[in-house]
Design a protein around this motif. Sequence first.
Motif, PDB file in Angstrom:
ATOM      1  N   THR A   2       0.955   5.474  -2.087  1.00 19.83           N
ATOM      2  CA  THR A   2      -0.106   7.454  -1.354  1.00 19.83           C
ATOM      3  C   THR A   2       0.255   7.005  -0.065  1.00 19.83           C
ATOM      4  O   THR A   2       0.848   5.768   0.220  1.00 19.83           O
ATOM      5  CB  THR A   2      -0.934   7.425  -1.902  1.00 19.83           C
ATOM      6  N   VAL A  49       1.730  -2.208  10.630  1.00 23.39           N
ATOM      7  CA  VAL A  49       0.917  -0.666  10.532  1.00 23.39           C
ATOM      8  C   VAL A  49      -0.382  -0.755  11.397  1.00 23.39           C
ATOM      9  O   VAL A  49      -1.166  -1.379  10.540  1.00 23.39           O
ATOM     10  CB  VAL A  49       0.977   0.408   9.872  1.00 23.39           C
ATOM     11  N   SER A  50       0.150  -0.775  12.668  1.00 24.79           N
ATOM     12  CA  SER A  50      -1.849  -0.781  13.243  1.00 24.79           C
ATOM     13  C   SER A  50      -2.409   0.525  13.203  1.00 24.79           C
ATOM     14  O   SER A  50      -2.008   0.961  12.448  1.00 24.79           O
ATOM     15  CB  SER A  50      -1.504  -1.424  14.977  1.00 24.79           C
ATOM     16  N   ASN A  58       1.248  -2.274   5.230  1.00 22.42           N
ATOM     17  CA  ASN A  58       0.723  -1.145   5.436  1.00 22.42           C
ATOM     18  C   ASN A  58      -0.360  -1.098   4.732  1.00 22.42           C
ATOM     19  O   ASN A  58      -1.483  -0.250   4.993  1.00 22.42           O
ATOM     20  CB  ASN A  58       1.656  -0.229   5.277  1.00 22.42           C
ATOM     21  N   ALA A  59      -0.947  -1.727   3.540  1.00 25.29           N
ATOM     22  CA  ALA A  59      -2.194  -1.315   3.216  1.00 25.29           C
ATOM     23  C   ALA A  59      -3.117  -1.865   3.838  1.00 25.29           C
ATOM     24  O   ALA A  59      -3.278  -3.311   4.719  1.00 25.29           O
ATOM     25  CB  ALA A  59      -1.875  -2.315   2.173  1.00 25.29           C
ATOM     26  N   TYR A 115     -12.244  -1.833  11.433  1.00 30.20           N
ATOM     27  CA  TYR A 115     -11.113  -1.865  12.105  1.00 30.20           C
ATOM     28  C   TYR A 115     -10.341  -1.584  13.411  1.00 30.20           C
ATOM     29  O   TYR A 115      -9.008  -2.322  13.368  1.00 30.20           O
ATOM     30  CB  TYR A 115     -10.852  -0.069  11.987  1.00 30.20           C
ATOM     31  N   GLY A 143       1.240  -1.055   0.027  1.00 36.01           N
ATOM     32  CA  GLY A 143      -0.272   0.032  -0.021  1.00 36.01           C
ATOM     33  C   GLY A 143       0.721   1.416   0.341  1.00 36.01           C
ATOM     34  O   GLY A 143       0.467   2.231   1.098  1.00 36.01           O
ATOM     35  N   GLY A 167      -3.494  -1.196  -7.184  1.00 33.64           N
ATOM     36  CA  GLY A 167      -3.999  -0.351  -9.207  1.00 33.64           C
ATOM     37  C   GLY A 167      -5.134  -0.448  -9.227  1.00 33.64           C
ATOM     38  O   GLY A 167      -4.660  -0.028 -10.602  1.00 33.64           O
ATOM     39  N   ILE A 168      -6.272   0.077  -8.065  1.00 38.71           N
ATOM     40  CA  ILE A 168      -6.886   1.603  -8.017  1.00 38.71           C
ATOM     41  C   ILE A 168      -7.127   2.221  -9.719  1.00 38.71           C
ATOM     42  O   ILE A 168      -7.946   3.242 -10.227  1.00 38.71           O
ATOM     43  CB  ILE A 168      -7.772   1.712  -6.833  1.00 38.71           C
ATOM     44  N   GLY A 218      -1.492   7.380  15.528  1.00 38.63           N
ATOM     45  CA  GLY A 218      -2.805   9.255  15.629  1.00 38.63           C
ATOM     46  C   GLY A 218      -3.277   9.535  14.063  1.00 38.63           C
ATOM     47  O   GLY A 218      -2.534   8.788  13.046  1.00 38.63           O
ATOM     48  N   ARG A 219      -4.136  10.448  14.043  1.00 36.66           N
ATOM     49  CA  ARG A 219      -4.407  10.837  12.500  1.00 36.66           C
ATOM     50  C   ARG A 219      -2.835  11.502  11.916  1.00 36.66           C
ATOM     51  O   ARG A 219      -1.919  12.224  12.608  1.00 36.66           O
ATOM     52  CB  ARG A 219      -5.177  12.108  12.774  1.00 36.66           C
ATOM     53  N   THR A 272      -7.739  -2.206   3.430  1.00 40.70           N
ATOM     54  CA  THR A 272      -9.183  -2.253   3.092  1.00 40.70           C
ATOM     55  C   THR A 272     -10.448  -2.929   3.943  1.00 40.70           C
ATOM     56  O   THR A 272     -10.225  -3.326   4.814  1.00 40.70           O
ATOM     57  CB  THR A 272      -8.657  -2.445   1.517  1.00 40.70           C
ATOM     58  N   ARG A 304      -5.226  12.205   0.281  1.00 40.76           N
ATOM     59  CA  ARG A 304      -6.156  11.865   0.503  1.00 40.76           C
ATOM     60  C   ARG A 304      -7.537  12.286   1.255  1.00 40.76           C
ATOM     61  O   ARG A 304      -8.251  13.038   1.597  1.00 40.76           O
ATOM     62  CB  ARG A 304      -6.577  10.773   0.785  1.00 40.76           C
ATOM     63  N   ALA A 342      -0.327  -6.272  -6.509  1.00 39.10           N
ATOM     64  CA  ALA A 342      -0.695  -7.148  -5.579  1.00 39.10           C
ATOM     65  C   ALA A 342      -2.348  -7.004  -4.947  1.00 39.10           C
ATOM     66  O   ALA A 342      -2.063  -5.370  -4.265  1.00 39.10           O
ATOM     67  CB  ALA A 342      -0.078  -7.621  -4.970  1.00 39.10           C
ATOM     68  N   ASP A 343      -3.099  -7.489  -4.646  1.00 33.31           N
ATOM     69  CA  ASP A 343      -3.966  -6.887  -3.679  1.00 33.31           C
ATOM     70  C   ASP A 343      -3.722  -8.369  -2.500  1.00 33.31           C
ATOM     71  O   ASP A 343      -3.911  -8.696  -2.627  1.00 33.31           O
ATOM     72  CB  ASP A 343      -5.373  -7.764  -4.432  1.00 33.31           C
ATOM     73  N   ILE A 391       0.503   7.087   3.735  1.00 37.28           N
ATOM     74  CA  ILE A 391       2.506   7.281   5.084  1.00 37.28           C
ATOM     75  C   ILE A 391       2.665   5.472   4.110  1.00 37.28           C
ATOM     76  O   ILE A 391       4.011   5.451   3.938  1.00 37.28           O
ATOM     77  CB  ILE A 391       1.297   5.982   6.000  1.00 37.28           C
TER      78      ILE A 391
HETATM   79  P1  NAP Z   1      -4.319   5.335   1.554  1.00 34.03           P
HETATM   80  O1  NAP Z   1      -3.389   7.672   1.845  1.00 34.03           O
HETATM   81  O2  NAP Z   1      -5.941   5.584   1.955  1.00 34.03           O
HETATM   82  O3  NAP Z   1      -3.614   4.372   1.641  1.00 34.03           O
HETATM   83  C1  NAP Z   1      -3.088   3.604   1.646  1.00 34.03           C
HETATM   84  C2  NAP Z   1      -2.901   2.391   0.816  1.00 34.03           C
HETATM   85  O4  NAP Z   1      -3.024   0.920   0.557  1.00 34.03           O
HETATM   86  C3  NAP Z   1      -2.990   2.706  -1.311  1.00 34.03           C
HETATM   87  O5  NAP Z   1      -1.525   2.795  -1.498  1.00 34.03           O
HETATM   88  C4  NAP Z   1      -3.527   2.051  -1.647  1.00 34.03           C
HETATM   89  O6  NAP Z   1      -3.201   1.460  -2.750  1.00 34.03           O
HETATM   90  C5  NAP Z   1      -2.941   0.701  -0.549  1.00 34.03           C
HETATM   91  N1  NAP Z   1      -3.911  -0.639  -0.823  1.00 34.03           N
HETATM   92  C6  NAP Z   1      -5.554  -0.168  -0.018  1.00 34.03           C
HETATM   93  N2  NAP Z   1      -5.792  -1.288   0.450  1.00 34.03           N
HETATM   94  C7  NAP Z   1      -5.178  -2.279  -0.706  1.00 34.03           C
HETATM   95  C8  NAP Z   1      -4.757  -3.345  -1.116  1.00 34.03           C
HETATM   96  N3  NAP Z   1      -6.064  -4.724  -0.850  1.00 34.03           N
HETATM   97  N4  NAP Z   1      -3.526  -3.997  -2.059  1.00 34.03           N
HETATM   98  C9  NAP Z   1      -2.831  -3.621  -1.638  1.00 34.03           C
HETATM   99  N5  NAP Z   1      -2.999  -2.576  -1.476  1.00 34.03           N
HETATM  100  C10 NAP Z   1      -4.138  -1.782  -1.120  1.00 34.03           C
HETATM  101  O7  NAP Z   1      -3.535   4.585   3.874  1.00 34.03           O
HETATM  102  P2  NAP Z   1      -3.326   6.402   4.895  1.00 34.03           P
HETATM  103  O8  NAP Z   1      -3.655   6.716   6.045  1.00 34.03           O
HETATM  104  O9  NAP Z   1      -1.895   6.378   4.146  1.00 34.03           O
HETATM  105  O10 NAP Z   1      -2.952   4.780   6.246  1.00 34.03           O
HETATM  106  C11 NAP Z   1      -2.115   3.536   5.055  1.00 34.03           C
HETATM  107  C12 NAP Z   1      -1.732   2.885   7.007  1.00 34.03           C
HETATM  108  O11 NAP Z   1      -1.925   3.276   8.159  1.00 34.03           O
HETATM  109  C13 NAP Z   1      -3.084   1.895   7.364  1.00 34.03           C
HETATM  110  O12 NAP Z   1      -2.747   0.981   7.415  1.00 34.03           O
HETATM  111  C14 NAP Z   1      -4.530   2.680   8.247  1.00 34.03           C
HETATM  112  O13 NAP Z   1      -4.679   2.069   9.138  1.00 34.03           O
HETATM  113  C15 NAP Z   1      -2.744   3.261   8.805  1.00 34.03           C
HETATM  114  N6  NAP Z   1      -3.130   4.237   9.390  1.00 34.03           N
HETATM  115  C16 NAP Z   1      -3.478   5.538   9.268  1.00 34.03           C
HETATM  116  C17 NAP Z   1      -3.588   6.786  10.043  1.00 34.03           C
HETATM  117  C18 NAP Z   1      -4.338   7.672   9.241  1.00 34.03           C
HETATM  118  O14 NAP Z   1      -4.378   9.078   9.969  1.00 34.03           O
HETATM  119  N7  NAP Z   1      -3.885   8.361   7.988  1.00 34.03           N
HETATM  120  C19 NAP Z   1      -3.906   6.460  10.781  1.00 34.03           C
HETATM  121  C20 NAP Z   1      -4.032   5.606  11.574  1.00 34.03           C
HETATM  122  C21 NAP Z   1      -3.121   3.977  10.889  1.00 34.03           C
HETATM  123  P3  NAP Z   1      -4.988   1.104  -3.982  1.00 34.03           P
HETATM  124  O15 NAP Z   1      -5.545   3.188  -3.994  1.00 34.03           O
HETATM  125  O16 NAP Z   1      -4.090   0.526  -5.004  1.00 34.03           O
HETATM  126  O17 NAP Z   1      -6.494   0.654  -3.169  1.00 34.03           O
END
Ligand code: NAP
Length: 279
Positions: free
Chosen positions: A17, A143-144, A93-94, A158, A14, A40-41, A189-190, A96, A195, A65-66, A19
Motif C-alpha cells: 500500500t 525512504v526517510s 521503505n517499510a 521517527y 512495505g 502480511g497484516i 513531505g506529507r 513500523t 490510509r 517478510a517482517d 508509497i
Molecule cells: P503505509 O501506507 O502505512 O504503508 C506501509 C507499508 O509498509 C505497508 O505495506 C505495510 O504493510 C508495510 N510494513 C509496515 N511494517 C512492516 C514490516 N515490519 N515489515 C514489512 N512491511 C511492513 O505507509 P506510507 O505512508 O506509504 O509510508 C511509506 C514510507 O514513506 C515510510 O518509510 C514513511 O516513513 C515514509 N514517509 C511517508 C510519508 C507520508 O506522508 N505518507 C511522509 C514521509 C515519509 P503491513 O500492512 O503488512 O504492515
Amino acid sequence: MSMRLQGKVAVVTGSSTGIGKACATLFAEEGACVVVNDEGIEQDLGPQVVEEIRAKGGTASYFCADVTKKEDIESLINYAILTYGRLDILMNNAVTGRSSALMDQEEEEWEKVYLSTVKAVYHSCKLAIPEMIKLGGGSIINVSSIHGMLGGRSGLAYSTFKGALLNMTRQIAVDYGCYNIRVNALCPGRIVTERKIGFLEQNPEEYRRQKAVYPLGRPGALHEIATAALFLASEESSFVTGHALAVDGGFTAQLQDSIITPLEKGISDELLERDIIWP
Ligand code: NAP
C-alpha cells in the motif's frame, strides 16, 4: 512506454500500500521484475498488488517478510535473487512503531522504529551489495522523511532514526560508490496515501492547514513520490549518489515565519477554500 528499468530486478519493502505500492507499480510499468513485500497484516493486500501489476503486463511476486527481523530480510533478498536471478534496485521503505515526545516515548516502540529503519537497512544493504557488486552496480533508495531533516512535534523515534538513515545513506554511498552502487534517500513531505485520505477527508481543518503550510498549496500525491523514486532507481540519476531528495512541495525550503504567517494571520480564504487540482 519508456521502459527505463527493463531487465532490472527490484525489491520494495512495505509495498502492499501507500508509497511502496506506488513505487513498485511504477517500477514494474518501467520494465522491472518487482518483489512486493509487506508483513502480511492485511493478508490479501500484497498479492493484490502483484495481480494488478500482472494484469497490466508487468512481472511481480509477493514475499511476506517482517523487516524488523533479520532472518525475514535474508529470506526476502534471497527470494528475489533466486526468483529473478539478480538484484539491481533495493528500496527500503517499510516502517513500523509509534513515536512520541521523549518522556512518553515507549522503549518497545522506539525499538520497533529502530529495527524497521536503521537496522533493517543495515541488514538489507549487507545482503544486496554483494549481489550488486557482481552485476557491476545497483541503486539503493532509503525512504526517510522531512522529519529526518528537521524535528517535528512529538516524533522522537521517527525523526531520530529517519535522520540516522540520511547519514547512513551518505556513508554507504561513499564506501560503495567505487562499485557503481548508488545510494540515495527520499525525504517525502506529507503524501496522501490510501490510509491517510480518509483521515484528511474527515478532517477538513487538517486539509486547510496543509494547504496553508505547503508552498505548493497542497500535500503530495503518490505518483509524485513514485516518479522521484524512479529517477533514483534508473540510469537517469547515474551521477547522483549520497543525496537526500526532498519531495515536499517546498516545505523544507521555507522559513518558519512563512509557515506561521499564513496559519496565524490567515492566507487568502479564496486560496484555502479552493479545491485542490491534483496533477
Ligand atoms: P503505509 O501506507 O502505512 O504503508 C506501509 C507499508 O509498509 C505497508 O505495506 C505495510 O504493510 C508495510 N510494513 C509496515 N511494517 C512492516 C514490516 N515490519 N515489515 C514489512 N512491511 C511492513 O505507509 P506510507 O505512508 O506509504 O509510508 C511509506 C514510507 O514513506 C515510510 O518509510 C514513511 O516513513 C515514509 N514517509 C511517508 C510519508 C507520508 O506522508 N505518507 C511522509 C514521509 C515519509 P503491513 O500492512 O503488512 O504492515
